[in-house]
Scaffold this active site. Sequence first.
Site, mmCIF file in Angstrom:
data_model
loop_
_atom_site.group_PDB
_atom_site.id
_atom_site.type_symbol
_atom_site.label_atom_id
_atom_site.label_comp_id
_atom_site.label_asym_id
_atom_site.label_seq_id
_atom_site.Cartn_x
_atom_site.Cartn_y
_atom_site.Cartn_z
ATOM 1 N N ASP A 109 -9.893 16.330 -35.915
ATOM 2 C CA ASP A 109 -10.464 17.261 -36.970
ATOM 3 C C ASP A 109 -9.299 17.798 -37.994
ATOM 4 O O ASP A 109 -8.251 17.979 -37.773
ATOM 5 C CB ASP A 109 -10.957 18.543 -36.712
ATOM 6 N N LYS A 165 -20.082 23.180 -55.837
ATOM 7 C CA LYS A 165 -20.754 22.177 -54.898
ATOM 8 C C LYS A 165 -20.960 20.675 -55.567
ATOM 9 O O LYS A 165 -20.683 19.821 -54.923
ATOM 10 C CB LYS A 165 -22.206 22.873 -54.476
ATOM 11 N N ARG A 195 -12.983 9.932 -40.621
ATOM 12 C CA ARG A 195 -14.416 10.576 -40.965
ATOM 13 C C ARG A 195 -14.361 11.486 -42.071
ATOM 14 O O ARG A 195 -13.361 12.323 -42.341
ATOM 15 C CB ARG A 195 -14.378 11.661 -39.729
ATOM 16 N N THR A 251 -22.351 14.032 -42.711
ATOM 17 C CA THR A 251 -22.855 15.061 -43.486
ATOM 18 C C THR A 251 -24.579 15.135 -42.940
ATOM 19 O O THR A 251 -25.063 14.266 -42.399
ATOM 20 C CB THR A 251 -22.970 14.878 -45.017
ATOM 21 N N HIS A 252 -24.862 16.194 -43.454
ATOM 22 C CA HIS A 252 -26.639 16.331 -43.209
ATOM 23 C C HIS A 252 -27.401 16.505 -44.641
ATOM 24 O O HIS A 252 -28.321 16.672 -44.685
ATOM 25 C CB HIS A 252 -26.967 17.964 -42.611
ATOM 26 N N LYS A 286 -17.371 17.327 -46.132
ATOM 27 C CA LYS A 286 -17.202 17.935 -47.371
ATOM 28 C C LYS A 286 -16.249 19.087 -47.262
ATOM 29 O O LYS A 286 -15.203 19.246 -48.006
ATOM 30 C CB LYS A 286 -18.584 18.777 -47.454
ATOM 31 N N GLY A 287 -15.709 19.780 -45.976
ATOM 32 C CA GLY A 287 -14.879 20.524 -45.876
ATOM 33 C C GLY A 287 -15.626 22.116 -45.468
ATOM 34 O O GLY A 287 -16.288 22.327 -46.163
HETATM 35 P P1 FDA Z 1 -24.297 20.634 -47.391
HETATM 36 O O1 FDA Z 1 -23.256 21.908 -46.849
HETATM 37 O O2 FDA Z 1 -24.558 20.601 -48.687
HETATM 38 O O3 FDA Z 1 -25.630 20.876 -46.464
HETATM 39 C C1 FDA Z 1 -26.678 20.019 -46.840
HETATM 40 C C2 FDA Z 1 -27.767 20.253 -45.573
HETATM 41 O O4 FDA Z 1 -27.344 20.197 -44.440
HETATM 42 C C3 FDA Z 1 -28.226 21.780 -45.898
HETATM 43 O O5 FDA Z 1 -28.970 21.860 -47.141
HETATM 44 C C4 FDA Z 1 -28.960 21.981 -44.755
HETATM 45 O O6 FDA Z 1 -30.175 21.321 -44.622
HETATM 46 C C5 FDA Z 1 -28.033 21.272 -43.670
HETATM 47 N N1 FDA Z 1 -27.114 22.221 -43.303
HETATM 48 C C6 FDA Z 1 -25.810 22.134 -43.546
HETATM 49 N N2 FDA Z 1 -24.836 23.013 -42.952
HETATM 50 C C7 FDA Z 1 -25.808 23.714 -41.882
HETATM 51 C C8 FDA Z 1 -25.664 24.654 -41.111
HETATM 52 N N3 FDA Z 1 -24.536 25.303 -40.819
HETATM 53 N N4 FDA Z 1 -26.860 25.174 -40.646
HETATM 54 C C9 FDA Z 1 -27.905 24.609 -40.873
HETATM 55 N N5 FDA Z 1 -27.996 23.598 -41.674
HETATM 56 C C10 FDA Z 1 -27.205 23.175 -42.368
HETATM 57 N N6 FDA Z 1 -15.358 20.220 -41.728
HETATM 58 C C11 FDA Z 1 -14.001 20.364 -41.633
HETATM 59 O O7 FDA Z 1 -13.446 21.110 -42.574
HETATM 60 N N7 FDA Z 1 -13.198 19.626 -40.848
HETATM 61 C C12 FDA Z 1 -13.576 18.715 -39.770
HETATM 62 O O8 FDA Z 1 -12.843 18.253 -39.229
HETATM 63 C C13 FDA Z 1 -15.195 18.715 -40.016
HETATM 64 N N8 FDA Z 1 -15.890 17.753 -38.902
HETATM 65 C C14 FDA Z 1 -17.029 17.560 -39.172
HETATM 66 C C15 FDA Z 1 -17.681 16.666 -38.126
HETATM 67 C C16 FDA Z 1 -18.899 16.262 -38.417
HETATM 68 C C17 FDA Z 1 -19.751 15.132 -37.300
HETATM 69 C C18 FDA Z 1 -19.777 16.993 -39.358
HETATM 70 C C19 FDA Z 1 -21.184 16.622 -39.573
HETATM 71 C C20 FDA Z 1 -19.074 17.945 -40.216
HETATM 72 C C21 FDA Z 1 -17.795 18.333 -39.781
HETATM 73 N N9 FDA Z 1 -17.318 19.300 -40.477
HETATM 74 C C22 FDA Z 1 -16.117 19.425 -40.572
HETATM 75 C C23 FDA Z 1 -18.062 20.301 -41.362
HETATM 76 C C24 FDA Z 1 -18.442 19.770 -42.997
HETATM 77 O O9 FDA Z 1 -17.027 20.072 -43.433
HETATM 78 C C25 FDA Z 1 -19.276 20.661 -43.483
HETATM 79 O O10 FDA Z 1 -19.000 22.090 -43.659
HETATM 80 C C26 FDA Z 1 -21.110 20.672 -42.863
HETATM 81 O O11 FDA Z 1 -21.028 19.465 -42.418
HETATM 82 C C27 FDA Z 1 -21.806 20.988 -43.794
HETATM 83 O O12 FDA Z 1 -21.920 20.215 -45.159
HETATM 84 P P2 FDA Z 1 -23.035 18.882 -45.342
HETATM 85 O O13 FDA Z 1 -22.095 17.937 -45.558
HETATM 86 O O14 FDA Z 1 -23.880 18.975 -44.348
HETATM 87 O O15 FDA Z 1 -23.597 19.599 -46.754
#
Ligand code: FDA
Length: 292
Positions: free
Chosen positions: A113, A181, A164, A211-212, A167-168
């Site tokens: 990670d 963002k 992988r 990502t979600h 976003k962070g």
């Molecule tokens: P964004 O934050 O824009 O969210 C998009 C949508 O996803 C939201 O509108 C909501 O629907 C849903 N969502 C996102 N976060 C949510 C939450 N906490 N609760 C509920 N719904 C939520 N980061 C890092 O710095 N180092 C790492 O090694 C990793 N490893 C990692 C592994 C995996 C498999 C994932 C999916 C994520 C990570 N991350 C990570 C975390 C990543 O950096 C990020 O903080 C989260 O994935 C949230 O960002 P999104 O890309 O989902 O987009």
Amino acid sequence: MIMGLPFAKRAARRFVVGETLDEALPAVGDLNRDGILATLDLLGEDVMTPQEARQSTAGVTGILDGIRRAGVKSNLSLKLTQMGLRVDPQLCQENLEVVLQRASDLGNFVRIDMEGSDVTDVTFRIYEKARERHPNVGIVIQSCLRRTEKDVLERLIPAGASVRLCKGAYNEPPDRAFPQKSEVDASFKRLTDLLLSPESRSRGVRTAIATHDEAMIRHVKDKVARGEIGKGDFEFQMLYGIRRDLQQSLAQEGHTVRIYVTFGTQWYPYFMRRLAERPANVLFLVRNIFRG
Ligand code: FDA
């Protein structure tokens, strides 16, 4: 103090499958039955003594044996500060080697990670050294960081790395990370394009889109629809407890989906990052106070 409060524990269970490996493995089995893979993560970071680092290393290595024993489809994720990075980078490298050797013996894969930007450089150095001996190790990059495009172009694509992209999740200063963002999202799409380009794939780069965010997911699915890449060229990754509907629909569409499944007693920092990502989650926490 917060970790001792029952409502906080209850709320954290949305994102943390349990406290022990024995609780985590059946949850992985359930995902597998839905056609979804996992990456298991023993919660813990920023350990401050060699002894704690050795304990974490033993715990993390034990996951690999548990995966084999249970016959589930999962690899492993870990954090270098859990392996002693803040105590001594050399100790961390040695502990990582123990885990990677066990993973090699068992034919499994380990993802490192990425943590806060104060340790990005040393994380890359330790990863690169480890990869000289172990092809079964991958790294994480963060689209929020300004440096990441250069890391991808100069280090990861030439090395044919397993990456992988996320976003962070760490709070970073604006000289290191994009504050908006929209900039983080634009960077995510640019990095997706670089990692999934024909050149990257011909060099053996393997990409996980973590990502979600449906806009980011659509960006990748559009590439598949245009025939630029196949479904087998990447995997989608998501966190346990977030957007289960999306996880299942992507798997049903024939995409490879892997869920980051966390367990352990050290859930506080991980839970706080999940709350910070989404203000609505604070309401979710408050609801748990009243449910109690
Ligand atoms: P964004 O934050 O824009 O969210 C998009 C949508 O996803 C939201 O509108 C909501 O629907 C849903 N969502 C996102 N976060 C949510 C939450 N906490 N609760 C509920 N719904 C939520 N980061 C890092 O710095 N180092 C790492 O090694 C990793 N490893 C990692 C592994 C995996 C498999 C994932 C999916 C994520 C990570 N991350 C990570 C975390 C990543 O950096 C990020 O903080 C989260 O994935 C949230 O960002 P999104 O890309 O989902 O987009």
